[in-house]
Structure formats: C-alpha cells, structure tokens
Design a protein around this motif. Structure first.
Motif: not given
Length: 68
Positions: A28-29, A31-33, A35-37, A39
C-alpha cells in the motif's frame, strides 16, 4: 474452573499473519508513493508541453517575420 482460550498458541500462524500484514502495508505504501510520483511527473510534463507550445508559437512568428 476451566479457562477458555479463544486464541490457541500457534506461533507459526501468528508469524505468518504478521508477515502477510507487513507485506500488504508495504504494498500500500509503495502504491501511494508511485501514485504521487506519477502525479508529479504528469504535472512536469504538462508544464513542459505548455512551454513547448509557447516556443513553437514564438518561433513560427519569428519565421513569418524573417520570410517577409
């Protein structure tokens, strides 16, 4: 009086559950990283494309003036 134990001692089972939980949290961490990258990269690409369109317009105007 007999004691009722809802969670029998199974250290291997607990260890496996903890390991799987840690893997899920790490996934999950990650995946969030990612996603932010993505963006951030998308925003940078949009800025560069806007600059490119502006430079293309300036170059086209300059070319039109020089050809006259």
């Amino acid at each position: 009086m007999t004691e009722i134990n809802l969670f029998p001692k199974q250290p291997q089972s607990v260890t496996v559950l903890v390991f799987i939980t840690v893997l899920i949290v790490l996934l999950l961490i990650l995946t969030v990283m990612v996603h932010m990258r993505n963006r951030k990269l998308k925003r940078t690409l949009e800025e560069q494309m806007a600059e490119r369109r502006l430079l293309d317009k300036i170059c086209a105007d300059f070319t039109a003036v020089v050809q006259m």
